[in-house]
Scaffold this motif. Structure first.
Motif, mmCIF file in Angstrom:
data_model
loop_
_atom_site.group_PDB
_atom_site.id
_atom_site.type_symbol
_atom_site.label_atom_id
_atom_site.label_comp_id
_atom_site.label_asym_id
_atom_site.label_seq_id
_atom_site.Cartn_x
_atom_site.Cartn_y
_atom_site.Cartn_z
ATOM 1 N N ASP A 109 0.539 -1.324 0.335
ATOM 2 C CA ASP A 109 0.531 -0.160 0.570
ATOM 3 C C ASP A 109 1.074 1.385 -0.431
ATOM 4 O OD1 ASP A 109 -0.901 2.447 2.010
ATOM 5 O OD2 ASP A 109 -2.878 0.898 1.005
ATOM 6 N N PRO A 110 0.241 2.400 -0.425
ATOM 7 C CA PRO A 110 1.613 3.420 -1.445
ATOM 8 C C PRO A 110 1.262 4.632 0.778
ATOM 9 C CG PRO A 110 -0.371 3.667 -2.142
ATOM 10 C CD PRO A 110 -0.444 2.229 -1.209
ATOM 11 N N SER A 111 0.870 3.825 1.546
ATOM 12 C CA SER A 111 0.600 4.573 3.085
ATOM 13 C C SER A 111 2.217 3.652 3.549
ATOM 14 C CB SER A 111 -0.310 4.090 3.559
ATOM 15 O OG SER A 111 -0.554 2.199 4.016
ATOM 16 N N ILE B 292 14.576 -0.008 10.564
ATOM 17 C CA ILE B 292 13.391 -1.386 10.519
ATOM 18 C C ILE B 292 13.078 -0.303 12.080
ATOM 19 C CG2 ILE B 292 14.381 -2.654 12.210
ATOM 20 C CD1 ILE B 292 16.443 -3.845 10.861
ATOM 21 N N THR B 293 13.483 0.249 12.485
ATOM 22 C CA THR B 293 12.272 1.145 13.551
ATOM 23 C C THR B 293 11.290 1.803 12.884
ATOM 24 O OG1 THR B 293 14.095 0.640 15.621
ATOM 25 C CG2 THR B 293 12.222 2.490 15.814
ATOM 26 N N LEU B 294 12.346 3.005 11.972
ATOM 27 C CA LEU B 294 11.324 3.700 11.401
ATOM 28 C C LEU B 294 9.833 3.045 9.949
ATOM 29 C CD1 LEU B 294 13.485 6.429 9.761
ATOM 30 C CD2 LEU B 294 11.596 6.181 11.676
ATOM 31 N N MET B 295 10.911 1.768 9.875
ATOM 32 C CA MET B 295 9.878 1.247 9.067
ATOM 33 C C MET B 295 8.841 0.111 9.980
ATOM 34 S SD MET B 295 12.025 -0.272 6.451
ATOM 35 C CE MET B 295 10.940 -1.500 4.875
ATOM 36 N N ALA B 296 9.368 -0.458 11.410
ATOM 37 C CA ALA B 296 8.424 -0.831 12.001
ATOM 38 C C ALA B 296 7.282 -0.301 12.181
ATOM 39 C CB ALA B 296 8.860 -2.192 13.085
ATOM 40 N N LYS B 297 7.842 1.232 12.878
ATOM 41 C CA LYS B 297 6.678 1.614 13.542
ATOM 42 C C LYS B 297 5.426 2.076 12.705
ATOM 43 C CE LYS B 297 9.483 3.912 17.025
ATOM 44 N NZ LYS B 297 10.554 4.787 18.000
ATOM 45 N N LYS B 298 5.852 2.454 11.494
ATOM 46 C CA LYS B 298 4.159 2.537 10.624
ATOM 47 C C LYS B 298 3.725 1.145 10.527
ATOM 48 C CE LYS B 298 4.448 5.330 7.487
ATOM 49 N NZ LYS B 298 2.887 6.580 7.359
ATOM 50 N N ALA C 271 5.848 -2.821 3.954
ATOM 51 C CA ALA C 271 7.001 -1.348 3.836
ATOM 52 C C ALA C 271 7.898 -1.646 3.107
ATOM 53 C CB ALA C 271 6.944 -1.042 5.509
ATOM 54 N N VAL C 272 7.939 -0.614 2.464
ATOM 55 C CA VAL C 272 9.231 -0.481 1.387
ATOM 56 C C VAL C 272 9.994 0.502 1.523
ATOM 57 C CG1 VAL C 272 9.237 0.181 -0.768
ATOM 58 C CG2 VAL C 272 7.665 -1.825 -0.471
ATOM 59 N N LEU D 109 17.717 -0.288 -0.567
ATOM 60 C CA LEU D 109 16.033 -0.784 -0.613
ATOM 61 C C LEU D 109 16.025 -1.573 0.230
ATOM 62 C CD1 LEU D 109 13.786 -0.083 -2.350
ATOM 63 C CD2 LEU D 109 14.890 -1.834 -4.237
ATOM 64 N N ILE D 110 14.856 -1.765 0.913
ATOM 65 C CA ILE D 110 14.219 -2.429 2.464
ATOM 66 C C ILE D 110 13.329 -2.682 1.499
ATOM 67 C CG2 ILE D 110 14.147 -2.381 4.608
ATOM 68 C CD1 ILE D 110 16.060 -0.515 4.726
ATOM 69 N N PHE D 111 12.189 -3.917 2.352
ATOM 70 C CA PHE D 111 10.973 -4.631 2.136
ATOM 71 C C PHE D 111 10.830 -5.285 3.767
ATOM 72 C CE2 PHE D 111 12.221 -4.355 -2.828
ATOM 73 C CZ PHE D 111 11.533 -4.361 -3.389
ATOM 74 N N MET D 112 10.187 -5.395 4.534
ATOM 75 C CA MET D 112 10.287 -5.413 5.381
ATOM 76 C C MET D 112 8.364 -6.113 5.436
ATOM 77 S SD MET D 112 9.829 -3.534 9.262
ATOM 78 C CE MET D 112 11.447 -3.492 9.555
ATOM 79 N N LEU D 113 8.801 -7.083 5.807
ATOM 80 C CA LEU D 113 7.732 -8.448 5.294
ATOM 81 C C LEU D 113 6.741 -8.125 6.844
ATOM 82 C CD1 LEU D 113 9.426 -10.876 3.760
ATOM 83 C CD2 LEU D 113 8.722 -8.906 2.987
ATOM 84 N N ALA D 114 5.395 -8.486 6.592
ATOM 85 C CA ALA D 114 4.278 -8.424 7.765
ATOM 86 C C ALA D 114 3.083 -9.710 7.348
ATOM 87 C CB ALA D 114 3.546 -7.243 8.377
ATOM 88 N N VAL D 115 3.663 -10.799 7.299
ATOM 89 C CA VAL D 115 2.852 -12.176 6.385
ATOM 90 C C VAL D 115 2.362 -12.715 8.039
ATOM 91 C CG1 VAL D 115 4.479 -12.186 4.457
ATOM 92 C CG2 VAL D 115 5.102 -13.238 6.790
ATOM 93 N N THR D 116 1.264 -13.590 7.550
ATOM 94 C CA THR D 116 -0.160 -14.169 8.425
ATOM 95 C C THR D 116 0.622 -15.422 8.404
ATOM 96 O OG1 THR D 116 -1.363 -13.558 6.812
ATOM 97 C CG2 THR D 116 -1.311 -12.110 8.888
#
Length: 156
Positions: free
Chosen positions: A8-10, A25-31, A80-81, A104-111
């Motif tokens: 998502d763009p957000s 990592i902290t910035l992205m996780a907080k997002k 999150a990218v 370039l970072i791709f932070m994954l949230a998978v279920t």
């Protein structure tokens, strides 16, 4: 009902200024937390996992990292990218003594674990396309970045 896109763009952060992997990592996780994708426990879990199982991937032009953690910290799937203004050092996946200059970072949230394996395969197809990685690093629009990545993930 249209299926929600993973990116998502957000969840996109462009031209981030960071000097250390923990900072980005902290910035992205907080997002991800603020957008309702992951639980508050996600941040510590992802930082701890990165220490034990580093996620830096050396690619020819643009270093990539794919930090992620266990599914119990995730509320709904998303990615999150972040593009970085200047590279940040991550330890290499499979060789923690080696460092990778990541842009370039791709932070994954998978279920679901099976979904994570399939997603990683799709992301690898992105990582193998140097021209696409360079294009993503220079992109100026969150919506355009999300559109490109979702298209590539859907096709892979």
């Amino acid at each position: 009902m249209q299926e929600a896109k993973l990116i998502d763009p957000s969840l996109i952060m462009l031209n981030v200024e960071a000097t250390e992997k923990e900072e980005v990592i902290t910035l992205m996780a907080k997002k991800l937390i603020s957008e309702g994708y992951v639980k508050g426990s996600y941040l510590n879990a992802i930082l701890e996992r990165e220490k034990e199982y580093p996620t830096g991937l050396p690619t020819n032009e643009v270093g990539v990292a794919i930090p992620h953690t266990d599914i119990e910290h995730v509320i709904k799937p998303g990615i999150a990218v972040a593009t970085l203004k200047n590279p940040v050092k991550f330890n290499a996946m499979g060789n923690p003594d080696e460092e990778v200059d990541v842009k370039l970072i791709f932070m994954l949230a998978v279920t679901e674990p099976k979904g994570q394996i399939n997603l990683l395969k799709k992301l690898v197809s992105i990582f193998q396309n140097q021209q696409l990685l360079m294009e993503l690093c220079d992109i100026k629009s969150k919506k355009e970045c999300a559109k490109i990545l979702n298209t590539v993930i859907d096709m892979a």
